[in-house]
Structure formats: C-alpha cells, structure tokens
Scaffold this active site. Structure first.
Site, PDB file in Angstrom:
ATOM      1  N   ASP A   1      39.310  38.938  20.341  1.00 31.99           N
ATOM      2  CA  ASP A   1      39.216  37.504  20.620  1.00 31.99           C
ATOM      3  C   ASP A   1      38.602  36.764  19.437  1.00 31.99           C
ATOM      4  OD1 ASP A   1      36.721  38.686  21.023  1.00 31.99           O
ATOM      5  OD2 ASP A   1      36.801  38.460  23.195  1.00 31.99           O
TER       6      ASP A   1
ATOM      7  N   HIS B   1      33.488  39.757  32.506  1.00 25.31           N
ATOM      8  CA  HIS B   1      34.652  39.504  31.631  1.00 25.31           C
ATOM      9  C   HIS B   1      34.848  40.651  30.638  1.00 25.31           C
ATOM     10  CE1 HIS B   1      31.941  37.095  28.643  1.00 25.31           C
ATOM     11  NE2 HIS B   1      32.235  38.248  28.075  1.00 25.31           N
TER      12      HIS B   1
ATOM     13  N   GLU C   1      37.707  35.507  31.595  1.00 23.56           N
ATOM     14  CA  GLU C   1      36.656  35.199  32.551  1.00 23.56           C
ATOM     15  C   GLU C   1      37.161  35.472  33.973  1.00 23.56           C
ATOM     16  OE1 GLU C   1      33.848  34.829  31.321  1.00 23.56           O
ATOM     17  OE2 GLU C   1      33.554  33.043  30.087  1.00 23.56           O
TER      18      GLU C   1
END
Ligand code: F6R
Length: 259
Positions: free
Chosen positions: A66, A137, A142
C-alpha cells in the site's frame, strides 16, 4: 493456518525472517512486503543474514502492499521511503525491482488499476508479509472491505489514522486516502505470513484467528487461505482461546523450532 506463539517481538522477527530465508532458498522470486512497525524485526534479521551469512535477494522482485495518497515517493513516511530505510538499503534487492503504487500519481484510481495489473502479470506473489491493524485491517483494507476487492483507492478510518500518527512528526496530518492492494489481491499470494506483537494487537489477532471469517475483520481471510502463517508474541496472543493447542503444534509447523 499455522499459529506460532513466541516469547517476544524479537523472536517473532527471527521466526518470520527464517520463513522468508527458507522461501528464498526454495526458489521464491516474488515477495510481498508490508511496512509499518510489525515487520521491522524481521527486516533487521534479514539484513543481518545478508551481511553475515550471505543471504541474497538477487533476482527477487518485491511488491508493497500500500501507499499513502498525496505523499511523494521521497517523503520520509511514504511507504516507498520506509521500505528503503527498513530493508532495501541493507540487502541486495535492486531498487528497480521494488514496486509500489505511486501515491502522487495524477490519477490515483488509474494508478491503482495499473498496480493491480502489474501484480497479476508478475504474480502470484510467492510469500506475502502482513501486519495487522488494531481494527483487523490488512494492507489498508479497513473493516467492511470486500473479501474479493482488488487494488484501489481507499479511505482510512480515524482509528488507523490515530494509530499511524506516531510516524508523522510536527503535527503533519496522516493522509486520509491510500492506495491498497485489495483482499482479493492479497489472497492470490501463495503464502501469507502475518506478524504481530504487543498487547494492543491482541483483540485483532483473536478476531482474525478465532472469530468469524468476514469483512468485519479483514485479516480473517487468513483462515480461508490454503497456506497462512501467523507469528505472534505472547502479548499479542493473550486473547487466543486455543493458545495452548497452537503452542503444542508450533514445532511441527516451523522447521528448526522445537515442539
Ligand atoms: C502497512 C500495512 C498495514 C500495517 C498495519 C500495522 O504496509 O499494510 O496493514 O501492517 O497498519 O501497522 P504497524 O505494524 O505499524 O502496527
């Protein structure tokens, strides 16, 4: 799913590094890398093995989970910078072979699609390292994320932004938006290895390992993955109801560990 409970965060790092080193020796060429504090002990141990024992990452391609939207790659808290400081600068991973989504791309939706395509093209990832958020998460998926989601732009919860504010100094706000591999993207990896330590991760670990599988706890996808390993210290394991059973089995799951 194999659950390995070890006495300390340092030992968790050594166990995870051992799993990575064995995967490389067995021919793994695509690694998925997490950032944040959880994998730091493993990265430190991998750097030591590189320095002292000749562990090599030559020919390995790495993919980040990410990235924050709006941070340029040279921002100290961009995950591109963090992985350089925590691992890449200390081993023989070629920086051209370390890929991540560009959070400063002019069109971040398009960038997320491009990154997902790259993962499909070069994947599957042989071994994916994961941390876990206090809300369960993985990546920045999430609670409520679709179990089949692909790489996309997502919004962080206030809880995650609070948790991550410890990395941002001088009152700089934690970005609200991120590009994250989706749960479907992460699940495509051949081996998922999640590492967690400390009391504040205990509830999330209990939900991920022993709770129902579902989007309320994104990390529960590990329960339905054909090859998933969870490495936790005693503090993070403290709410696991079957901790004794996992302790009994750990020696069989991890070569080189005593049963
Ligand atoms: C980071 C990531 C996140 C973190 C999680 C835990 O690349 O994907 O899921 O693993 O937020 O963060 P730490 O390890 O800092 O507690």
């Amino acid at each position: 799913m194999e659950i390995v409970i070890v006495p300390s965060a340092d030992e968790a790092g050594r166990v995870v590094a051992g799993i990575v080193a064995r995967a490389l020796a067995a021919g793994a060429r695509t690694l998925g890398l997490a950032t944040g504090s959880s994998p730091v002990g493993a990265y430190r141990e991998l750097a030591r093995q590189h320095r002292e024992e000749g562990l090599s990452f030559a020919g390995v391609r790495a993919f980040l989970l990410d990235e924050y939207v709006g941070l340029p790659a040279n921002h100290p808290q961009s995950y591109a910078s963090v992985i350089r400081a925590d691992l890449v600068d200390h081993v023989d991973l070629a920086s051209d072979d370390v890929h991540g989504p560009d959070g400063a791309a002019p069109d971040v939706e398009e960038e997320a699609r491009r990154y997902d395509d790259a993962l499909r093209r070069f994947g599957p990832v042989d071994l994916q390292l994961l941390g876990i958020g206090t809300n369960g998460h993985v990546g920045f998926n999430e609670p409520g994320s679709s179990l089949d989601s692909r790489t996309r732009v997502a919004t962080l919860t206030d809880e995650t932004r609070r948790d991550n504010s410890r990395f941002f100094t001088g009152g700089e706000p934690v970005p609200r938006r991120v590009i994250t591999q989706g749960l479907g993207t992460i699940r495509a990896a051949r081996h998922l290895v999640l590492v967690a330590s400390g009391r504040r991760k205990a509830a999330a670990i209990a939900a991920a390992v022993e709770g129902p599988v579902g989007s309320s706890c994104p990390a529960s996808i590990l329960q339905v993955h054909p090859h998933a390993t969870v490495v936790v210290d005693e503090a993070a394991a403290r709410l696991l109801e079957r901790a004794d059973r996992y302790r009994d089995g750990a020696g069989h799951a991890i070569p080189g560990r005593r049963s």
